[in-house]
Design a protein around this motif. Structure first.
Motif, PDB file in Angstrom:
ATOM      1  N   LEU A 283     -38.879  18.528  34.091  1.00 10.69           N
ATOM      2  CA  LEU A 283     -37.258  18.474  33.803  1.00 10.69           C
ATOM      3  C   LEU A 283     -36.824  19.899  33.641  1.00 10.69           C
ATOM      4  N   LEU A 284     -37.405  20.502  32.647  1.00 11.61           N
ATOM      5  CA  LEU A 284     -37.146  21.927  32.012  1.00 11.61           C
ATOM      6  C   LEU A 284     -37.214  22.778  33.286  1.00 11.61           C
ATOM      7  N   GLU A 285     -38.078  22.890  34.235  1.00 15.57           N
ATOM      8  CA  GLU A 285     -38.106  23.654  35.415  1.00 15.57           C
ATOM      9  C   GLU A 285     -37.037  23.333  36.299  1.00 15.57           C
ATOM     10  N   ARG A 286     -36.715  22.035  36.555  1.00 15.72           N
ATOM     11  CA  ARG A 286     -35.425  21.650  37.453  1.00 15.72           C
ATOM     12  C   ARG A 286     -34.025  22.281  36.683  1.00 15.72           C
ATOM     13  N   TRP A 287     -33.957  22.033  35.522  1.00 19.16           N
ATOM     14  CA  TRP A 287     -32.754  22.386  34.857  1.00 19.16           C
ATOM     15  C   TRP A 287     -32.572  24.075  34.850  1.00 19.16           C
ATOM     16  N   TYR A 288     -33.794  24.760  34.610  1.00 22.09           N
ATOM     17  CA  TYR A 288     -33.520  26.208  34.754  1.00 22.09           C
ATOM     18  C   TYR A 288     -33.174  26.692  36.146  1.00 22.09           C
ATOM     19  N   VAL A 289     -33.902  26.063  37.269  1.00 25.19           N
ATOM     20  CA  VAL A 289     -33.476  26.353  38.607  1.00 25.19           C
ATOM     21  C   VAL A 289     -32.144  26.081  38.933  1.00 25.19           C
ATOM     22  N   GLU A 290     -31.716  24.820  38.439  1.00 24.95           N
ATOM     23  CA  GLU A 290     -30.257  24.462  38.832  1.00 24.95           C
ATOM     24  C   GLU A 290     -29.222  25.549  37.853  1.00 24.95           C
ATOM     25  N   ARG A 291     -29.716  25.887  36.813  1.00 24.31           N
ATOM     26  CA  ARG A 291     -28.720  26.999  36.128  1.00 24.31           C
ATOM     27  C   ARG A 291     -28.773  28.239  36.688  1.00 24.31           C
ATOM     28  N   PHE A 292     -29.908  28.518  37.155  1.00 21.93           N
ATOM     29  CA  PHE A 292     -30.196  30.089  37.926  1.00 21.93           C
ATOM     30  C   PHE A 292     -29.067  29.988  39.259  1.00 21.93           C
ATOM     31  N   MET A 293     -29.358  28.740  39.993  1.00 25.41           N
ATOM     32  CA  MET A 293     -28.356  28.590  41.235  1.00 25.41           C
ATOM     33  C   MET A 293     -27.182  28.575  40.916  1.00 25.41           C
ATOM     34  N   ARG A 294     -26.579  28.091  39.748  1.00 29.64           N
ATOM     35  CA  ARG A 294     -25.087  28.205  39.343  1.00 29.64           C
ATOM     36  C   ARG A 294     -24.885  29.548  38.985  1.00 29.64           C
TER      37      ARG A 294
ATOM     38  N   ILE B  62     -43.928  27.881  22.092  1.00 33.50           N
ATOM     39  CA  ILE B  62     -42.885  27.093  21.991  1.00 33.50           C
ATOM     40  C   ILE B  62     -43.444  25.640  21.549  1.00 33.50           C
ATOM     41  N   LEU B  63     -44.043  24.998  22.697  1.00 32.05           N
ATOM     42  CA  LEU B  63     -44.544  23.731  22.303  1.00 32.05           C
ATOM     43  C   LEU B  63     -45.323  23.172  21.234  1.00 32.05           C
ATOM     44  N   PRO B  64     -46.050  24.227  20.923  1.00 31.46           N
ATOM     45  CA  PRO B  64     -47.079  24.187  19.727  1.00 31.46           C
ATOM     46  C   PRO B  64     -46.255  23.965  18.620  1.00 31.46           C
ATOM     47  N   THR B  65     -44.943  24.436  18.373  1.00 34.80           N
ATOM     48  CA  THR B  65     -44.216  24.184  17.047  1.00 34.80           C
ATOM     49  C   THR B  65     -43.481  22.814  16.995  1.00 34.80           C
ATOM     50  N   ARG B  66     -43.571  21.972  17.973  1.00 35.95           N
ATOM     51  CA  ARG B  66     -42.979  20.753  18.027  1.00 35.95           C
ATOM     52  C   ARG B  66     -43.237  20.047  16.686  1.00 35.95           C
ATOM     53  N   GLN B  67     -44.281  19.905  16.384  1.00 35.67           N
ATOM     54  CA  GLN B  67     -44.789  18.929  15.259  1.00 35.67           C
ATOM     55  C   GLN B  67     -44.291  19.587  14.029  1.00 35.67           C
ATOM     56  N   ARG B  68     -43.930  20.793  13.919  1.00 35.15           N
ATOM     57  CA  ARG B  68     -43.341  21.365  12.579  1.00 35.15           C
ATOM     58  C   ARG B  68     -42.143  20.987  12.146  1.00 35.15           C
ATOM     59  N   ALA B  69     -41.237  20.407  13.178  1.00 36.36           N
ATOM     60  CA  ALA B  69     -39.874  20.032  13.106  1.00 36.36           C
ATOM     61  C   ALA B  69     -39.674  19.125  11.881  1.00 36.36           C
ATOM     62  N   ASP B  70     -38.400  18.896  11.672  1.00 38.14           N
ATOM     63  CA  ASP B  70     -38.143  17.466  10.955  1.00 38.14           C
ATOM     64  C   ASP B  70     -37.425  16.573  11.607  1.00 38.14           C
ATOM     65  N   LEU B  71     -37.121  16.932  12.849  1.00 41.66           N
ATOM     66  CA  LEU B  71     -36.158  16.160  13.764  1.00 41.66           C
ATOM     67  C   LEU B  71     -36.515  16.459  15.128  1.00 41.66           C
ATOM     68  N   ILE B  72     -36.875  15.624  16.122  1.00 43.90           N
ATOM     69  CA  ILE B  72     -37.106  15.980  17.387  1.00 43.90           C
ATOM     70  C   ILE B  72     -36.152  15.154  18.109  1.00 43.90           C
ATOM     71  N   LEU B  73     -35.517  15.739  18.999  1.00 42.10           N
ATOM     72  CA  LEU B  73     -34.736  15.244  20.186  1.00 42.10           C
ATOM     73  C   LEU B  73     -35.251  15.158  21.443  1.00 42.10           C
ATOM     74  N   SER B  74     -35.560  14.153  22.053  1.00 43.12           N
ATOM     75  CA  SER B  74     -36.404  14.128  23.255  1.00 43.12           C
ATOM     76  C   SER B  74     -35.290  13.631  24.274  1.00 43.12           C
ATOM     77  N   LYS B  75     -35.261  14.463  25.236  1.00 39.14           N
ATOM     78  CA  LYS B  75     -34.103  14.394  26.516  1.00 39.14           C
ATOM     79  C   LYS B  75     -34.969  13.832  27.657  1.00 39.14           C
ATOM     80  N   GLY B  76     -33.965  13.206  28.700  1.00 40.97           N
ATOM     81  CA  GLY B  76     -34.470  12.575  29.801  1.00 40.97           C
ATOM     82  C   GLY B  76     -33.834  13.310  30.888  1.00 40.97           C
ATOM     83  N   GLY B  77     -33.837  12.736  32.189  1.00 46.21           N
ATOM     84  CA  GLY B  77     -33.353  13.263  33.358  1.00 46.21           C
ATOM     85  C   GLY B  77     -32.226  13.857  33.375  1.00 46.21           C
TER      86      GLY B  77
END
Length: 319
Positions: free
Chosen positions: A237-248, A292-307
């Motif tokens: 998803l992150l790759e798709r969003w990055y590519v879509e943003r680049f194209m815009r 970046i990802l290795p720091t996820r568990q250090r958060a107090d709150l994690i927001l998980s996004k979908g498509g």
């Protein structure tokens, strides 16, 4: 013998579905208009009235409780220790996550909502982009292909800024970054003047390093945070969003001849897609996996996004 651990049982987080989290809004009013919501939405991000009501209003309610409890503790410590020098001490919220995950949108929404609580706190927002080393330095140090990696930031300057903010110095100043020029703007700063709440948004703000054996290491950026948020999504998803943003951007900002990435405005759609995916896989994905990802568990709150950039689940660290 290999130890077998049930990570679900030992998780320090409570997990909520979107519907379960939405119920925690209680009677919190919705103060944002449709026009305001549209302005807060980032490029190629998605932000709806439902997102505000079901995700961000419960979060702002929770954060207001944390801020209030911390302020009470601070006043109690002042009675115990005596008044400290300097002004009021802000509550600092860190927002971390990958490129293109929507950190800026989340940060702006939280700033807008928290500033509308009954005591109308003063809420400031700073991104760590301003603390990137200037391009001239990155080029000299052969770090341009590592821009956004931990070593590409002026860490001492960022730590000094956070120290000034926590000490109540007025005003504290942060450098400004131009995404149009893809560089730090010389001699330009933003002032942070004793806010009640400061939101600090950046890729690597939750990162730590190996503790020094002598116990005398410098602090981590996250040591200054009172609450830490990580925005999560699958790599595809992150790759798709990055590519879509680049194209815009190719159809908008890159069209300006003065833009740093103007060279991409004239290439074909197929070449632009290949270029964006190449940048993602060789730079942003490496940074995500390594730092970046290795720091996820250090958060107090994690927001998980979908498509569709919609938050599908929330994880809150237990007290």
């Amino acid at each position: 013998m290999e130890a077998r651990v049930d990570t679900g049982v030992l998780s320090p987080f409570r997990h909520f579905s979107r519907a379960e989290w939405a119920s925690l809004r209680a009677d919190t009013p919705q103060p944002l208009t449709a026009e305001e919501i549209s302005r807060l939405q980032g490029l190629n991000d998605r932000l709806s009235q439902d997102d505000i009501e079901e995700i961000y209003l419960p979060l702002s309610r929770l954060l207001s409780m944390y801020v209030g409890a911390t302020q009470k503790l601070f006043r109690a410590m002042q009675k115990f220790l005596g008044p400290e020098e300097g002004g009021k001490k802000p509550y600092i919220i860190g927002v971390a996550g990958s490129v293109a995950v929507g950190k800026s949108t989340t940060s702006r929404v939280l700033q807008a909502l928290l500033a509308r609580w009954p005591n109308t706190p003063k809420v400031s927002l700073v991104t760590t982009d301003g603390f990137l080393l200037p391009n001239a330095v990155l080029q000299r140090e052969e770090l341009m292909q590592r821009k956004g990696f931990p070593e590409s930031y002026d860490l001492p300057a960022l730590l000094h800024f956070l120290t000034d903010v926590k000490a109540g110095k007025r005003p504290a100043r942060a450098p400004v970054y131009s995404h149009f020029n893809y560089d730090v703007t010389p001699n330009e700063t933003v002032e942070v003047d004793q806010p009640d709440i400061l939101i600090v948004e950046g890729l690597n703000v939750l990162q730590t390093s190996r503790p020094p054996k002598d116990g005398k290491g410098i602090p981590f950026v996250s040591d200054f945070f009172d609450f830490k948020i990580y925005i999560d999504a699958d790599e595809a998803l992150l790759e798709r969003w990055y590519v879509e943003r680049f194209m815009r951007l190719r159809e908008t900002a890159f069209r300006d001849p003065a833009a740093y990435f103007h060279r991409y405005a004239g290439i074909s759609a197929r070449e632009a897609d290949a270029t964006a995916r190449g940048i993602w896989r060789t730079i942003n994905l490496v940074n995500l996996r390594d730092n970046i990802l290795p720091t996820r568990q250090r958060a107090d709150l994690i927001l998980s996004k979908g498509g569709d950039h919609q938050v599908e689940a929330v994880a809150l660290r237990r007290l």
